[in-house]
Design an enzyme around this catalytic site. Sequence first.
Site, PDB file in Angstrom:
ATOM      1  N   GLU A 123      -4.395  -1.685  -9.359  1.00 36.94           N
ATOM      2  CA  GLU A 123      -4.114  -0.037  -8.564  1.00 36.94           C
ATOM      3  C   GLU A 123      -5.592  -0.640  -7.081  1.00 36.94           C
ATOM      4  O   GLU A 123      -5.790   0.210  -6.514  1.00 36.94           O
ATOM      5  CB  GLU A 123      -5.594   0.322  -9.069  1.00 36.94           C
ATOM      6  CG  GLU A 123      -5.437   0.823 -11.267  1.00 36.94           C
ATOM      7  CD  GLU A 123      -6.620   1.504 -11.589  1.00 36.94           C
ATOM      8  OE1 GLU A 123      -6.007   2.343 -11.724  1.00 36.94           O
ATOM      9  OE2 GLU A 123      -8.065   0.717 -11.402  1.00 36.94           O
ATOM     10  N   LEU A 152      -5.804  -4.355 -13.361  1.00 40.55           N
ATOM     11  CA  LEU A 152      -4.445  -4.435 -12.375  1.00 40.55           C
ATOM     12  C   LEU A 152      -3.614  -3.438 -11.568  1.00 40.55           C
ATOM     13  O   LEU A 152      -4.462  -2.859 -11.776  1.00 40.55           O
ATOM     14  CB  LEU A 152      -3.888  -5.352 -13.180  1.00 40.55           C
ATOM     15  CG  LEU A 152      -4.295  -7.187 -13.793  1.00 40.55           C
ATOM     16  CD1 LEU A 152      -3.547  -7.140 -14.701  1.00 40.55           C
ATOM     17  CD2 LEU A 152      -4.377  -7.742 -12.895  1.00 40.55           C
ATOM     18  N   ASN A 196      -3.204 -10.750   1.689  1.00 38.63           N
ATOM     19  CA  ASN A 196      -1.865 -10.024   2.220  1.00 38.63           C
ATOM     20  C   ASN A 196      -2.799  -8.879   2.609  1.00 38.63           C
ATOM     21  O   ASN A 196      -3.676  -7.694   2.027  1.00 38.63           O
ATOM     22  CB  ASN A 196      -1.271  -9.770   1.350  1.00 38.63           C
ATOM     23  CG  ASN A 196      -0.372  -8.294   1.488  1.00 38.63           C
ATOM     24  OD1 ASN A 196      -0.079  -8.196   3.204  1.00 38.63           O
ATOM     25  ND2 ASN A 196       0.634  -6.670   1.256  1.00 38.63           N
ATOM     26  N   LEU A 197      -3.314  -8.253   3.782  1.00 39.38           N
ATOM     27  CA  LEU A 197      -3.629  -7.285   4.478  1.00 39.38           C
ATOM     28  C   LEU A 197      -2.998  -5.666   5.145  1.00 39.38           C
ATOM     29  O   LEU A 197      -3.111  -5.048   4.850  1.00 39.38           O
ATOM     30  CB  LEU A 197      -4.368  -7.924   6.290  1.00 39.38           C
ATOM     31  CG  LEU A 197      -3.438  -8.361   6.944  1.00 39.38           C
ATOM     32  CD1 LEU A 197      -2.454  -6.552   8.532  1.00 39.38           C
ATOM     33  CD2 LEU A 197      -4.026  -9.100   8.434  1.00 39.38           C
ATOM     34  N   ILE A 198      -1.681  -5.990   5.034  1.00 34.50           N
ATOM     35  CA  ILE A 198      -0.284  -5.528   4.658  1.00 34.50           C
ATOM     36  C   ILE A 198      -0.574  -4.421   3.776  1.00 34.50           C
ATOM     37  O   ILE A 198      -0.660  -3.036   4.114  1.00 34.50           O
ATOM     38  CB  ILE A 198       1.071  -5.947   4.865  1.00 34.50           C
ATOM     39  CG1 ILE A 198       1.297  -6.941   6.222  1.00 34.50           C
ATOM     40  CG2 ILE A 198       2.172  -4.473   4.578  1.00 34.50           C
ATOM     41  CD1 ILE A 198       2.256  -7.872   5.599  1.00 34.50           C
ATOM     42  N   GLU A 199      -0.927  -4.342   2.529  1.00 34.00           N
ATOM     43  CA  GLU A 199      -1.154  -3.479   2.087  1.00 34.00           C
ATOM     44  C   GLU A 199      -2.500  -2.372   2.066  1.00 34.00           C
ATOM     45  O   GLU A 199      -2.534  -1.131   1.824  1.00 34.00           O
ATOM     46  CB  GLU A 199      -1.440  -3.845   0.748  1.00 34.00           C
ATOM     47  CG  GLU A 199      -1.684  -2.362  -0.746  1.00 34.00           C
ATOM     48  CD  GLU A 199      -1.307  -2.825  -2.309  1.00 34.00           C
ATOM     49  OE1 GLU A 199      -1.713  -2.950  -2.966  1.00 34.00           O
ATOM     50  OE2 GLU A 199      -1.999  -3.568  -2.052  1.00 34.00           O
ATOM     51  N   GLU A 259       3.736 -12.341  -4.902  1.00 33.78           N
ATOM     52  CA  GLU A 259       5.332 -12.619  -5.148  1.00 33.78           C
ATOM     53  C   GLU A 259       6.107 -11.537  -5.698  1.00 33.78           C
ATOM     54  O   GLU A 259       6.833 -11.155  -5.607  1.00 33.78           O
ATOM     55  CB  GLU A 259       5.612 -13.933  -5.374  1.00 33.78           C
ATOM     56  CG  GLU A 259       5.250 -15.138  -4.646  1.00 33.78           C
ATOM     57  CD  GLU A 259       3.949 -15.639  -5.043  1.00 33.78           C
ATOM     58  OE1 GLU A 259       2.947 -16.439  -4.053  1.00 33.78           O
ATOM     59  OE2 GLU A 259       2.844 -15.104  -5.706  1.00 33.78           O
TER      60      GLU A 259
END
Length: 452
Positions: free
Chosen positions: A336, A334, A360-363, A79
Amino acid sequence: MATASSHDRAPPAVPAWSERLARWAYGTALRLATPLYFLKLWRRGAAEPLYRMAWAERLGLGERSPPGALWLHAVSMGETRAAVPLIAALRERHPGLRLLLTHSTATGRDTGRELLREGDVQRWLPLDTPGAVRRFLQRHQPVAGVLMETEIWPCLMAEAARRRLPVVLANARLSPKSARQGQRLRALLHPAAARLWLALAQTEADAQRLEAAGVGRVLVSGNLKYDLQPDESVRARGEAWAAARPQATRPVLLMAVSREGEEAALLRAWHERRGTGALRPLLLIVPRHPQRFDEVAALVRQAGFSLARRSDWTGQDLPPAEAWSAEVWLGDSLREMPLYYGLADLALLGGSFEPLGGQNLIEAAACGCPLLMGPHTFNFQEAAALAEEAGAAVRVSSLDEALDRAAALLADAPALAHQAAQARAFAARHRGAAQRMADAIAPLLAAAPLSR
């Protein structure tokens, strides 16, 4: 692309007496459980020391801050990172804006430090008891509140309403499962949701569920995570690692942001496929929670695989030569993820191979990493469906099917390149939520004093 649309239908009200009784029982239970809550924090602090600091803030105590800041609450690391483009858009509209940034987890607080500017302050969100939230709001007196994604707390919302403090739920989402659970606590949660000034929903389906949960005003604004731009220098480092592989043809398969139960299942399936030849992929596992790094390392060794840990060569430009001979890598660092996506030829979406709702698959899409996702993506239902429709991700029914599909894809360079291009296009097509949300929140900042 998500478009802004509003929902203003008022849901049926919960009787005032019923809400007061439910909130009294809830607050009393939390007060009685406070010693257990602090015991839990102390135990978690053994692995993450931040949990053992500033306990007074958990009770709404601690140092005061100047009034008039924008209060933004981001419970954890995900978040907090999602809030980055929104904060940037708000600062652009309101230069000198001061932030009161709160979190509930150590990873959230650690990540949030990087967002602070002169005049900003960072605190723990207080325990949701009447006294703690009253002291918190009195000590800081924000001009408005922004809660990220799902954070609606009954006592906090009641005290904010008493003070006429407008509170917005930004990047709001509500899964069907959470909506059903919320109905069982309707007398408590419905009035809390109704006290929101506005909810900025990720999707039309989220908006409809938020309305049913009690929110009176909803605007569909899209998902902030599409606006997160991966750190190109970090991603490029991952690509440089891939180019430096001693075996240039050896692919890298990533299990991204894995959750409990998934690593053991993956390692069992990986063991069954052992001895398939020189082109066997390097398996890279990046757990979702840092407190599980050592646990996952032990799982890898127990499964009989040689292991290399990213933490063993932190600060080096390239992995040491001996790391490339390992069968499994552990991404125990963290911030990375762009590096790992840049290194990987293909990724499996963690949280989607057990009934955990996916991650989250967006990254991954923004980094151009082809993705296989399992059957459980209910926490990111629309993003998963859109990614599948766009060819940015492929849905499989099980971990075994994922590994079979991965073997085929890793042997098909044109197919991987095509999916990578589709992933980048998909991520770019859905950006813009930060600007829409900032437009909606900006009127609340007119009274906010400047710090610079």
